[in-house]
Design a protein around this motif. Structure first.
Motif, PDB file in Angstrom:
ATOM      1  N   PRO A  41       0.826  -1.213   0.000  1.00  0.00           N
ATOM      2  CA  PRO A  41       0.000   0.000   0.000  1.00  0.00           C
ATOM      3  C   PRO A  41       0.859   1.262   0.000  1.00  0.00           C
ATOM      4  N   ASN A  42       0.290   2.334  -0.491  1.00  0.00           N
ATOM      5  CA  ASN A  42       1.004   3.608  -0.527  1.00  0.00           C
ATOM      6  C   ASN A  42       0.911   4.369   0.792  1.00  0.00           C
ATOM      7  N   ILE A  43       0.450   3.687   1.823  1.00  0.00           N
ATOM      8  CA  ILE A  43       0.423   4.294   3.158  1.00  0.00           C
ATOM      9  C   ILE A  43       1.394   3.523   4.050  1.00  0.00           C
ATOM     10  N   ASP A  44       1.895   4.180   5.049  1.00  0.00           N
ATOM     11  CA  ASP A  44       2.805   3.522   5.983  1.00  0.00           C
ATOM     12  C   ASP A  44       2.036   2.514   6.832  1.00  0.00           C
ATOM     13  N   LEU A  45       2.721   1.420   7.186  1.00  0.00           N
ATOM     14  CA  LEU A  45       2.087   0.343   7.948  1.00  0.00           C
ATOM     15  C   LEU A  45       2.743   0.181   9.310  1.00  0.00           C
ATOM     16  N   TYR A  46       1.957  -0.270  10.261  1.00  0.00           N
ATOM     17  CA  TYR A  46       2.502  -0.662  11.549  1.00  0.00           C
ATOM     18  C   TYR A  46       3.118  -2.054  11.429  1.00  0.00           C
ATOM     19  N   MET A  47       3.951  -2.401  12.391  1.00  0.00           N
ATOM     20  CA  MET A  47       4.674  -3.662  12.334  1.00  0.00           C
ATOM     21  C   MET A  47       3.754  -4.867  12.154  1.00  0.00           C
ATOM     22  N   ASP A  48       2.662  -4.906  12.893  1.00  0.00           N
ATOM     23  CA  ASP A  48       1.733  -6.043  12.774  1.00  0.00           C
ATOM     24  C   ASP A  48       1.175  -6.167  11.360  1.00  0.00           C
ATOM     25  N   GLN A  49       0.937  -5.043  10.709  1.00  0.00           N
ATOM     26  CA  GLN A  49       0.434  -5.069   9.337  1.00  0.00           C
ATOM     27  C   GLN A  49       1.514  -5.575   8.366  1.00  0.00           C
ATOM     28  N   VAL A  50       2.753  -5.199   8.620  1.00  0.00           N
ATOM     29  CA  VAL A  50       3.881  -5.678   7.803  1.00  0.00           C
ATOM     30  C   VAL A  50       3.979  -7.201   7.926  1.00  0.00           C
ATOM     31  N   ILE A  51       3.934  -7.682   9.157  1.00  0.00           N
ATOM     32  CA  ILE A  51       4.031  -9.129   9.405  1.00  0.00           C
ATOM     33  C   ILE A  51       2.879  -9.857   8.725  1.00  0.00           C
TER      34      ILE A  51
END
Length: 193
Positions: free
Chosen positions: A23-33
């Motif tokens: 996504p073109n928005i920044d993600l939190y760590m849990d979303q990355v995982i």
């Protein structure tokens, strides 16, 4: 070895995080995982092993394999780098990965690199590598089978597998040594600057 096509299908050679997945928005760590787990889950050898963990990401950040994270959020560029790290860590040491990606991290931080284009180029090469691999492993399986047939042994299927495993490990080691030499060149050239 009749099941070689089934084996190839199980490898998930086409599983990569592509730019459209990020996504073109920044993600939190849990979303990355969660993104990495959903994309690479089928490629795991052991279902109980995590593709990516908070500890891994924190270690990548502390080890400076990634440029600094802001506000505990990971940008598209961070995700691309984490994806590259994920691929590289299968063969290279963390120090080798740091040496390899150090220049890219600096260029990204300075706004001096089109990381999307670089990553797309990597994905294109990966796709070509996967096709070459499919063709090559089928050829290697036939070669192993031909060698074992000449042995006239009752345990031919087992011997075929061991011969193919040995051949694949040999090829893997050759590629690994070549990659390590290229890392050494990067380190040597950086010292000369």
């Amino acid at each position: 070895m009749e099941n070689i096509k089934h084996l190839i299908d199980q490898l998930g050679l086409e599983n990569h995080i592509i730019l459209e997945d990020i996504p073109n928005i920044d993600l939190y760590m849990d979303q990355v995982i969660q993104l990495f787990e959903s994309k690479y889950n089928s490629t795991k050898r052991d279902p109980g092993v995590k593709v990516l963990t908070k500890t891994m990401i924190n270690n990548y950040a502390k080890g400076k394999l990634l440029f600094p994270i802001k506000n505990k959020k990971y940008s598209k560029e961070h995700l691309i780098l984490i994806s590259l790290i994920y691929q590289l860590k299968g063969v290279l040491s963390i120090n080798d990965i740091k040496s390899t990606l150090d220049g890219i991290n600096k260029k990204v931080e300075e706004g001096d690199m089109d990381l999307d284009y670089f990553y797309s180029s990597y994905l294109d090469l990966s796709q070509k590598n996967a096709q070459q691999f499919k063709d090559d492993i089928q050829l290697k399986a036939v070669e192993a089978s031909d060698k074992v047939k000449k042995m006239e042994d009752n345990d031919a299927d087992y011997l075929e597998k061991v011969l193919l495993i040995s051949s694949l490990v040999n090829i893997s080691n050759l590629y690994k040594r070549a990659a390590e030499r290229l890392v050494d060149q990067i380190v040597h050239e950086k010292k000369d600057d």
